[in-house]
Enzyme design. Sequence first.
Site, PDB file in Angstrom:
ATOM      1  N   GLY A  85      59.794  18.551  41.598  1.00 52.21           N
ATOM      2  CA  GLY A  85      58.703  18.815  41.663  1.00 52.21           C
ATOM      3  C   GLY A  85      57.807  17.931  41.752  1.00 52.21           C
ATOM      4  O   GLY A  85      58.653  16.733  41.686  1.00 52.21           O
ATOM      5  N   ARG A  88      54.536  12.524  41.348  1.00 55.70           N
ATOM      6  CA  ARG A  88      54.279  11.589  41.905  1.00 55.70           C
ATOM      7  C   ARG A  88      52.610  12.093  42.926  1.00 55.70           C
ATOM      8  O   ARG A  88      52.235  10.890  43.006  1.00 55.70           O
ATOM      9  CB  ARG A  88      54.644   9.955  41.251  1.00 55.70           C
ATOM     10  CG  ARG A  88      55.646  10.203  42.905  1.00 55.70           C
ATOM     11  CD  ARG A  88      56.174   8.513  43.142  1.00 55.70           C
ATOM     12  NE  ARG A  88      56.583   8.457  43.372  1.00 55.70           N
ATOM     13  CZ  ARG A  88      57.249   7.360  44.039  1.00 55.70           C
ATOM     14  NH1 ARG A  88      55.703   5.996  43.543  1.00 55.70           N
ATOM     15  NH2 ARG A  88      57.994   6.708  44.783  1.00 55.70           N
ATOM     16  N   LYS A 108      49.975  10.320  47.428  1.00 56.26           N
ATOM     17  CA  LYS A 108      51.134   9.807  46.286  1.00 56.26           C
ATOM     18  C   LYS A 108      50.930   8.371  45.624  1.00 56.26           C
ATOM     19  O   LYS A 108      50.962   7.552  46.132  1.00 56.26           O
ATOM     20  CB  LYS A 108      52.483   9.870  48.180  1.00 56.26           C
ATOM     21  CG  LYS A 108      53.274   8.871  47.406  1.00 56.26           C
ATOM     22  CD  LYS A 108      54.920   9.202  48.069  1.00 56.26           C
ATOM     23  CE  LYS A 108      56.020   8.684  47.655  1.00 56.26           C
ATOM     24  NZ  LYS A 108      56.720   8.517  48.837  1.00 56.26           N
ATOM     25  N   ASP A 120      55.918   7.693  35.760  1.00 56.56           N
ATOM     26  CA  ASP A 120      54.059   7.322  34.967  1.00 56.56           C
ATOM     27  C   ASP A 120      53.465   7.781  36.615  1.00 56.56           C
ATOM     28  O   ASP A 120      52.285   7.962  36.475  1.00 56.56           O
ATOM     29  CB  ASP A 120      54.744   5.892  35.132  1.00 56.56           C
ATOM     30  CG  ASP A 120      54.327   5.249  36.576  1.00 56.56           C
ATOM     31  OD1 ASP A 120      55.802   5.571  37.855  1.00 56.56           O
ATOM     32  OD2 ASP A 120      54.767   3.877  36.738  1.00 56.56           O
ATOM     33  N   GLY A 121      54.166   9.073  37.443  1.00 62.23           N
ATOM     34  CA  GLY A 121      53.327   9.646  38.259  1.00 62.23           C
ATOM     35  C   GLY A 121      52.558   8.021  39.138  1.00 62.23           C
ATOM     36  O   GLY A 121      51.770   9.060  40.599  1.00 62.23           O
ATOM     37  N   ARG A 171      49.430  10.701  52.377  1.00 65.44           N
ATOM     38  CA  ARG A 171      50.652  11.256  53.339  1.00 65.44           C
ATOM     39  C   ARG A 171      50.371  12.959  54.357  1.00 65.44           C
ATOM     40  O   ARG A 171      49.561  12.958  53.825  1.00 65.44           O
ATOM     41  CB  ARG A 171      51.998  11.858  52.609  1.00 65.44           C
ATOM     42  CG  ARG A 171      53.153  11.862  53.481  1.00 65.44           C
ATOM     43  CD  ARG A 171      54.793  11.763  52.442  1.00 65.44           C
ATOM     44  NE  ARG A 171      54.608  12.309  51.183  1.00 65.44           N
ATOM     45  CZ  ARG A 171      55.648  12.356  51.046  1.00 65.44           C
ATOM     46  NH1 ARG A 171      56.678  11.310  51.111  1.00 65.44           N
ATOM     47  NH2 ARG A 171      55.898  12.803  49.930  1.00 65.44           N
ATOM     48  N   ASP A 247      65.607  17.584  49.041  1.00 67.04           N
ATOM     49  CA  ASP A 247      64.429  17.924  48.580  1.00 67.04           C
ATOM     50  C   ASP A 247      63.807  17.190  49.559  1.00 67.04           C
ATOM     51  O   ASP A 247      62.426  17.432  49.645  1.00 67.04           O
ATOM     52  CB  ASP A 247      63.805  17.650  47.071  1.00 67.04           C
ATOM     53  CG  ASP A 247      64.505  16.188  46.684  1.00 67.04           C
ATOM     54  OD1 ASP A 247      65.944  16.002  46.677  1.00 67.04           O
ATOM     55  OD2 ASP A 247      63.769  15.051  46.015  1.00 67.04           O
TER      56      ASP A 247
HETATM   57  P1  AMP Z   1      62.758  10.626  45.818  1.00 68.29           P
HETATM   58  O1  AMP Z   1      63.978  10.102  45.312  1.00 68.29           O
HETATM   59  O2  AMP Z   1      60.986  10.411  45.844  1.00 68.29           O
HETATM   60  O3  AMP Z   1      62.784  12.128  46.630  1.00 68.29           O
HETATM   61  O4  AMP Z   1      61.804  11.290  44.368  1.00 68.29           O
HETATM   62  C1  AMP Z   1      62.410  12.577  43.487  1.00 68.29           C
HETATM   63  C2  AMP Z   1      61.984  13.084  42.666  1.00 68.29           C
HETATM   64  O5  AMP Z   1      61.729  11.865  41.770  1.00 68.29           O
HETATM   65  C3  AMP Z   1      60.945  13.885  42.501  1.00 68.29           C
HETATM   66  O6  AMP Z   1      60.511  14.452  42.391  1.00 68.29           O
HETATM   67  C4  AMP Z   1      59.359  12.751  42.401  1.00 68.29           C
HETATM   68  O7  AMP Z   1      58.582  13.087  42.409  1.00 68.29           O
HETATM   69  C5  AMP Z   1      59.999  11.829  40.908  1.00 68.29           C
HETATM   70  N1  AMP Z   1      59.801  10.776  40.993  1.00 68.29           N
HETATM   71  C6  AMP Z   1      59.705  10.025  41.663  1.00 68.29           C
HETATM   72  N2  AMP Z   1      59.160   8.268  40.926  1.00 68.29           N
HETATM   73  C7  AMP Z   1      57.899   8.889  40.328  1.00 68.29           C
HETATM   74  C8  AMP Z   1      57.311   8.199  39.504  1.00 68.29           C
HETATM   75  N3  AMP Z   1      57.225   7.159  39.197  1.00 68.29           N
HETATM   76  N4  AMP Z   1      56.634   9.061  38.530  1.00 68.29           N
HETATM   77  C9  AMP Z   1      57.400  10.164  38.225  1.00 68.29           C
HETATM   78  N5  AMP Z   1      57.854  11.135  39.201  1.00 68.29           N
HETATM   79  C10 AMP Z   1      58.602  10.074  40.371  1.00 68.29           C
HETATM   80 MG    MG Z   2      61.977  12.926  47.430  1.00 70.74          MG
END
Ligand code: AMP
Ligand code: MG
Length: 480
Positions: A85, A88, A108, A120-121, A171, A247
Amino acid sequence: MHPVFNFENSYLNLPSQFYSCVEPTKVENPEIVLLNSNLIETLHINATNSIDLLAILSGNKIPNNTKPFAQAYAGHQFGHFTILGDGRAIMLGEHLNNKHERYDIQLKGCGKTPYSRQGDGRATYKAMLREYLISEALHFLNIPTSRSLAVVKHHSPVFRENIEIGAILTRVMKSHLRIGTFEYAHFKNDNNSLKLLANYSLLRLYPEKNEYSIPALNLLNEVMVAQINLVVEWMRVGFIHGVMNTDNTSLSGESFDFGPCAFINTYNPATVFSSIDYQGRYSFKNQPFIIKWNLYKFAETLIPIIHQDLNIAIKLAQEMLNRFDDLWLEAYYQTFIHKIGFEKITTKNKALVDELLDIMFKNNLDYTNTFLLLTNSVAWHEAAHYLKILNDWIMKWEQLFMEYQITKNSALMVKNNPVYIPRPHLVEEALNEAVKGQLTKFLNVLNVLKNPYNHHDLFLENIVPPNKNFEQNYQTYCGT
Ligand code: AMP
Ligand code: MG
C-alpha cells in the site's frame, strides 16, 4: 478563482478496501525547487497563483475539490508476497485536462498513511531529485513513464542514516493501478471486488479494447502487450529498472518507481546496480523474464474472473501467456533492427543484432556510444578504437543492405539511438552538488536530457563514459 487542478476521483467508486482516505502531514518552510512547465502545459493546470500552488504541492493545503487517499495494494518483492500500500504517497486526486485526459496527481513523501508500517512516510530531497531527473529523461526518450510535476523541499527533518533534507515529489501518471492492486484483491478472496477492479481498470486504461469476450482476458492481453513494449524500450536505451516487483509493474505500461534504477555504460547483459539485488534477479538481461513472471502473477489473480470452471480459466490464461515469447521476440528484434537501420525483420538482420551485442560485450564497449557511432560520426576520443573493433561487423552490415538492395534508414536510427542518457556518474555528481545547495549541474544535466536525440557540440562531456573504475563500483540504493 479557478482551482489549480480539475479533480474528479473515479478510484473512490471502487470498494473501500482498495483505499484509505488520508491527508498529507504538514511540513515546515516548504519551497518549490523544481516546477515542470512542460508538464503544466500538458495538464492544463492553473499555476498562476504560486502561493496556492506551493501550499497544495507541499501537502499543507487540501484543495476543496478533492478527497485525498492512499491506495491499498500487495506485491511480490524479489519473489515474495507481501501486503503493501502507499506508505509514503497520497493521491491528491485525479485531474482531467482540457482534452478530458485523466491523470493521477500524487504527492510522494508527504507523510504517514495506514500503510506505512515501520516507515516515516517521508522521502529525501536527493531521492526525489533523482526521480524527477530519471522520469523526465525517460519521457524525453519517448518512453512511457510517470512524470514529475514538482519537487518541494522542506525543513521537517527526515531521519535516515543521517538527518537528511526532506522533499515531496508530485508524481503524475495515467494511473497507479498495478499488478499488486490485483494481488491485493485476490488475497482478500473477494471475487466481486476483483471483477469491479478489472472492469474499472479496463474502462480507465483500455476502453476500446474488446478483442476477447471475457473482460479479464482483454485486460491480461493489454497489460502484457504494454509491458512487453515498455521493457523493450528500456532495453533500447540501456535502462535497468532495478526493482521490478509486481507492485512496481503498472497496468498502463508506464515506467514508475525509480529507486535503484540506472542506465548502463559498458554493455554487459548481466549488469546489476542495486545494492540489495544479490542474485541479479533484476539484471539488464533478466528484465523480459521478470516481466513474464510478473504477468503470470497477474494472471493468477484473474483466474476467478476468467471462468467459473477453474480448469477452463487456467487453460484460457495459459493460452494467453503462451503468446508472450513470440510477442517478446517480435517486439525486441523489431526495435533492435531499427537501431541498425533496417525496417523489417529478417533472419539475417536479427543475426547481425545478436552479433553486434556479442562484440560489444566481449570488448567492453559503451552501449549508447556504439549505436551512436553507427548512427552519426561522433567526435569522442575512443571513436577510432571502436571503429577498429567494429570494422568486420560494419562490413557485413553494409553488405546486407547491398544484398537486399536497400539503403540504411538513417532517420530510424536517429530515432532509436539516443545521444544523451542520464549517465550515472553525471547524475550522482549533479545530485551530490544539489544536496549541498548548488543546482546548476542538475539543471544542466536535465537540460541536455530534454533533447536526447540531437547531437550538440557543446555537450561532449555528456557523451564521454566514466572511467571503468566508476562502473565496476557503482551501486544504487532503494534508499530513499
Ligand atoms: P518501493 O520499494 O518504493 O516500491 O516501496 C515498497 C513499499 O514500501 C511501498 O508500500 C512503499 O509505500 C513503502 N515505503 C517505502 N519507503 C517508505 C517510507 N519512508 N515510509 C513508509 N512507507 C515506505
Ligand atoms: Mg513501489
